[in-house]
Scaffold this active site. Structure first.
Site, PDB file in Angstrom:
ATOM      1  N   GLY A  15       0.768  -1.319   0.116  1.00  0.00           N
ATOM      2  CA  GLY A  15       0.118  -0.069   0.054  1.00  0.00           C
ATOM      3  C   GLY A  15       0.626   1.187  -0.069  1.00  0.00           C
ATOM      4  O   GLY A  15       0.263   2.283   0.502  1.00  0.00           O
ATOM      5  N   THR A  16       2.001   1.386  -0.641  1.00  0.00           N
ATOM      6  CA  THR A  16       2.802   2.540  -0.658  1.00  0.00           C
ATOM      7  C   THR A  16       2.146   3.529  -1.652  1.00  0.00           C
ATOM      8  O   THR A  16       2.224   4.634  -1.267  1.00  0.00           O
ATOM      9  CB  THR A  16       4.167   2.292  -0.944  1.00  0.00           C
ATOM     10  OG1 THR A  16       4.384   1.922  -2.313  1.00  0.00           O
ATOM     11  CG2 THR A  16       5.082   1.547   0.061  1.00  0.00           C
ATOM     12  N   ILE A  88      -7.925  -9.303 -11.567  1.00  0.00           N
ATOM     13  CA  ILE A  88      -8.464  -8.779 -12.885  1.00  0.00           C
ATOM     14  C   ILE A  88      -9.902  -8.364 -12.647  1.00  0.00           C
ATOM     15  O   ILE A  88     -10.585  -9.531 -12.284  1.00  0.00           O
ATOM     16  CB  ILE A  88      -7.544  -9.439 -14.107  1.00  0.00           C
ATOM     17  CG1 ILE A  88      -6.332  -9.303 -14.036  1.00  0.00           C
ATOM     18  CG2 ILE A  88      -8.338  -9.079 -15.309  1.00  0.00           C
ATOM     19  CD1 ILE A  88      -5.636  -9.890 -15.278  1.00  0.00           C
ATOM     20  N   ASN A 103      -5.596   3.052 -13.067  1.00  0.00           N
ATOM     21  CA  ASN A 103      -4.536   1.891 -12.496  1.00  0.00           C
ATOM     22  C   ASN A 103      -3.261   2.497 -12.765  1.00  0.00           C
ATOM     23  O   ASN A 103      -3.087   3.106 -13.642  1.00  0.00           O
ATOM     24  CB  ASN A 103      -4.614   0.609 -13.200  1.00  0.00           C
ATOM     25  CG  ASN A 103      -3.627  -0.528 -12.868  1.00  0.00           C
ATOM     26  OD1 ASN A 103      -3.707  -0.764 -11.694  1.00  0.00           O
ATOM     27  ND2 ASN A 103      -2.897  -0.871 -13.768  1.00  0.00           N
ATOM     28  N   HIS A 105       0.687   1.374 -13.397  1.00  0.00           N
ATOM     29  CA  HIS A 105       1.295   0.183 -13.683  1.00  0.00           C
ATOM     30  C   HIS A 105       3.201   0.736 -13.851  1.00  0.00           C
ATOM     31  O   HIS A 105       3.217   1.937 -14.332  1.00  0.00           O
ATOM     32  CB  HIS A 105       1.116  -0.001 -15.183  1.00  0.00           C
ATOM     33  CG  HIS A 105       1.872  -1.220 -15.622  1.00  0.00           C
ATOM     34  ND1 HIS A 105       1.692  -2.373 -15.100  1.00  0.00           N
ATOM     35  CD2 HIS A 105       2.938  -1.330 -16.625  1.00  0.00           C
ATOM     36  CE1 HIS A 105       2.507  -3.229 -15.756  1.00  0.00           C
ATOM     37  NE2 HIS A 105       3.415  -2.628 -16.549  1.00  0.00           N
ATOM     38  N   GLU A 143     -11.456  -3.639 -20.391  1.00  0.00           N
ATOM     39  CA  GLU A 143     -11.512  -5.066 -20.480  1.00  0.00           C
ATOM     40  C   GLU A 143      -9.795  -5.734 -20.881  1.00  0.00           C
ATOM     41  O   GLU A 143      -9.772  -6.950 -20.495  1.00  0.00           O
ATOM     42  CB  GLU A 143     -12.412  -5.774 -21.073  1.00  0.00           C
ATOM     43  CG  GLU A 143     -12.344  -5.523 -22.768  1.00  0.00           C
ATOM     44  CD  GLU A 143     -12.779  -4.236 -23.211  1.00  0.00           C
ATOM     45  OE1 GLU A 143     -13.143  -3.299 -22.530  1.00  0.00           O
ATOM     46  OE2 GLU A 143     -12.664  -4.087 -24.059  1.00  0.00           O
ATOM     47  N   GLU A 173       9.276   6.100  -6.180  1.00  0.00           N
ATOM     48  CA  GLU A 173       9.817   7.039  -5.478  1.00  0.00           C
ATOM     49  C   GLU A 173       9.630   8.206  -6.587  1.00  0.00           C
ATOM     50  O   GLU A 173       9.022   9.105  -6.374  1.00  0.00           O
ATOM     51  CB  GLU A 173      11.241   7.255  -4.870  1.00  0.00           C
ATOM     52  CG  GLU A 173      11.190   6.562  -3.658  1.00  0.00           C
ATOM     53  CD  GLU A 173      12.643   6.233  -3.216  1.00  0.00           C
ATOM     54  OE1 GLU A 173      12.942   5.548  -2.051  1.00  0.00           O
ATOM     55  OE2 GLU A 173      13.506   6.540  -3.893  1.00  0.00           O
ATOM     56  N   ALA A 175       8.225   8.196  -9.509  1.00  0.00           N
ATOM     57  CA  ALA A 175       7.180   8.179 -10.619  1.00  0.00           C
ATOM     58  C   ALA A 175       5.972   8.014 -10.114  1.00  0.00           C
ATOM     59  O   ALA A 175       4.794   8.797  -9.873  1.00  0.00           O
ATOM     60  CB  ALA A 175       7.479   7.242 -11.914  1.00  0.00           C
ATOM     61  N   GLU A 176       5.720   6.531  -9.723  1.00  0.00           N
ATOM     62  CA  GLU A 176       4.297   6.455  -9.194  1.00  0.00           C
ATOM     63  C   GLU A 176       3.929   7.280  -8.060  1.00  0.00           C
ATOM     64  O   GLU A 176       2.736   7.557  -7.971  1.00  0.00           O
ATOM     65  CB  GLU A 176       4.384   4.860  -8.493  1.00  0.00           C
ATOM     66  CG  GLU A 176       4.981   3.745  -9.705  1.00  0.00           C
ATOM     67  CD  GLU A 176       4.852   2.373  -9.139  1.00  0.00           C
ATOM     68  OE1 GLU A 176       3.936   2.055  -8.406  1.00  0.00           O
ATOM     69  OE2 GLU A 176       5.762   1.693  -9.324  1.00  0.00           O
TER      70      GLU A 176
HETATM   71  C1  GRF Z   1       3.405  -0.824  -7.371  1.00  0.00           C
HETATM   72  O1  GRF Z   1       4.496  -0.951  -8.229  1.00  0.00           O
HETATM   73  C2  GRF Z   1       2.241  -0.579  -8.543  1.00  0.00           C
HETATM   74  O2  GRF Z   1       2.705   0.076  -9.784  1.00  0.00           O
HETATM   75  C3  GRF Z   1       1.880  -2.098  -9.083  1.00  0.00           C
HETATM   76  O3  GRF Z   1       2.058  -2.759  -7.868  1.00  0.00           O
HETATM   77  C4  GRF Z   1       2.820  -2.152  -6.925  1.00  0.00           C
HETATM   78  C5  GRF Z   1       1.987  -1.725  -5.795  1.00  0.00           C
HETATM   79  O4  GRF Z   1       2.857  -1.352  -4.539  1.00  0.00           O
HETATM   80  N1  GRF Z   1       0.640  -2.160  -9.641  1.00  0.00           N
HETATM   81  P1  GRF Z   1       1.874  -0.902  -3.129  1.00  0.00           P
HETATM   82  O5  GRF Z   1       1.059  -1.879  -2.614  1.00  0.00           O
HETATM   83  O6  GRF Z   1       1.455   0.357  -3.619  1.00  0.00           O
HETATM   84  O7  GRF Z   1       3.305  -0.544  -2.393  1.00  0.00           O
END
Ligand code: GRF
Length: 198
Positions: A15-16, A88, A103, A105, A143, A173, A175-176
């Protein structure tokens, strides 16, 4: 005065990314949305503990789409954020929430994505291919796994000697954790504006 967009975050792991959303919300960076619910795909995952600590309602739903749908409907959820959610979703589900599910990725789609590309795998594939740049993508969910319209992308450099674990951490760190709150606000605002026009 119309209400903030009601958000549910679906999680399966540490859950980061959920934490990045919670932190952004508390800094006032998601003014048009509010995380109302966290749904975990299994018991005992740390993401649920993060929801608990943030005082956000949380539930566990094991691979039971009808149950998931009824919980989302009961909470009047308008935006679903998949933040490391490993189940999914069916076409029936994604059609019901068309343009309402996003989502994150960990690669630059269309590279290193699709079915089975989760966890460390996109990073292992990027290293094996020898690309010099990877990154993260936030996209709408339809889908096709990782196949919906791209909303945001951010590139991250691959460095000499990177392992998949090191790269995963850098992509998170750099990007996401930045892209997902940004996309959450973008979509929340869009949904709020649609209500105003309606
Ligand atoms: C992340 O790398 C995300 O891009 C992918 O799963 C991972 C989840 O990490 N879909 P977290 O649970 O948010 O730490």
């Amino acid at each position: 005065m119309n209400q903030k967009t009601k958000i549910a975050v679906l999680v399966s792991g540490g859950g980061t990314n959920l934490q990045a959303l919670i932190d952004a919300q508390s800094r006032g960076e998601i003014p048009d949305g509010e995380i109302r619910l966290v749904v975990g795909s299994r018991d005992g995952i740390y993401a649920l503990e993060r929801a608990e600590q943030a005082g956000i309602e949380h539930v566990v739903v094991h691979k039971d789409e009808p149950k998931l749908l009824s919980i989302l409907e009961a909470h009047d959820i308008e935006l679903i954020i998949l933040a490391g959610y490993l189940t999914i979703l069916s076409e029936n589900f994604t059609k019901k929430y068309a343009n309402r599910i996003i989502n994150i990725h960990p690669s630059l789609i269309p590279s290193f994505c699709g079915k089975g590309m989760y966890g460390l795998k996109p990073h292992e594939a990027a290293l094996a291919y020898g690309v010099k740049v990877t990154g993260a993508t936030v996209h709408l969910v339809n889908e096709i796994p990782d196949g919906g319209r791209i909303l945001l992308q951010k590139a991250v450099e691959i460095k000499e000697g990177d392992t998949a674990e090191i790269l995963q951490k850098r992509v998170m760190e750099q990007a996401e954790w930045k892209l997902l709150p940004k996309a959450a606000e973008m979509m929340s605002l869009e949904i709020r504006n649609q209500h105003l026009k309606a």
